[in-house]
Each structure stands twice: as structure tokens, then as C-alpha cells.
Write a protein that holds these residues in place. Structure first.
Motif: not given
Length: 135
Positions: A14-20, A28-32, A37-40, A90-96
């Protein structure tokens, strides 16, 4: 170094993740920049991909035939498809952030995107909507 103080590394496609955000001790859930949001999950000292949590919406309506599409392009000079993505953001997730925490587990978390949207995600509803999701 304590046995719990391990650094886990996970290479993704995936593209770079910005927040965990940690949901519990093993999830954990990551977004970027994937806008979703993606679950790991942590399993046996490895970080394992779980699932994308933003289930794609079903698009209603019938697609245009090739002839109708070219006619519309000729008449209006634009395509009716637009640039709307199949994700909530519709754009990058900057914070969670975790917004509701009960019994040692996150029950809700929020994501803020560069599109200006603030979305609150219910963990139990996500787990029920995605088959075989382990949180």
C-alpha cells in the motif's frame, strides 16, 4: 530491552501510512495515503495484514454503453464518471484517534482526512460487516 519492547516491521504494497491507533493489545488500525483504514494484527511476534475496514459501497444505476458514453463526451465535452473514489475519505487520512474505550478495547475510533471529513468508526459494527474479521 524488555520482551514486550519489540519493534515489528511490516512491508506493505500500500501507499505510505500516516497514523496508527491500537484497538487492543493485538490489533491496530492504520490510515494514510490509501484513503482507507487498514487493520493489522500481531500474531506470533509478526504484524499480519487483517483487512481494509472501509467496505466499498455498491454503486447504483446502469453503466453507459460505449456509444452512449462517446455521445455524451461529444455533446458535453466531459465524462460522467468524475473522480469520486469508492472510499469514505476522498483524500489521505492524516490522523486517527480512539474516541471510545471500554474494558481494555477500543469501541470507536475516528479518522480525519485531507478531504475535510471526520469519520467515526464503530469497531463492533465493522467486525460484524466484514466476514472473518478478527479484532
Amino acid at each position: 530491552m524488555n520482551s514486550k519492547d519489540k519493534v515489528l516491521r511490516c512491508l506493505t504494497k500500500s501507499l505510505p501510512l500516516l497514523s496508527v491507533v491500537w484497538l487492543n493489545e493485538s490489533s491496530l488500525v492504520c490510515g494514510g495515503h490509501d484513503n482507507c483504514p487498514v487493520l493489522y494484527n500481531v500474531a506470533a511476534d509478526n504484524l499480519v495484514y487483517g483487512a481494509k475496514l472501509d467496505v466499498q459501497r455498491k454503486k447504483s444505476g446502469v453503466g453507459l454503453s460505449a456509444m452512449a458514453r462517446f455521445k455524451q463526451l461529444d455533446d458535453k465535452g466531459t465524462d460522467s464518471k468524475g473522480t469520486t473514489l469508492d472510499t469514505t475519505h476522498q483524500n489521505a487520512i492524516s490522523e486517527m484517534r480512539v474516541t471510545k474505550f471500554e474494558g481494555g478495547k477500543a469501541k470507536e475510533f475516528s479518522s480525519i482526512g485531507n478531504d475535510g471529513k471526520l469519520v467515526v468508526w464503530n469497531v463492533d459494527a465493522l467486525a460484524a460487516s466484514i466476514a472473518e474479521l478478527k479484532i
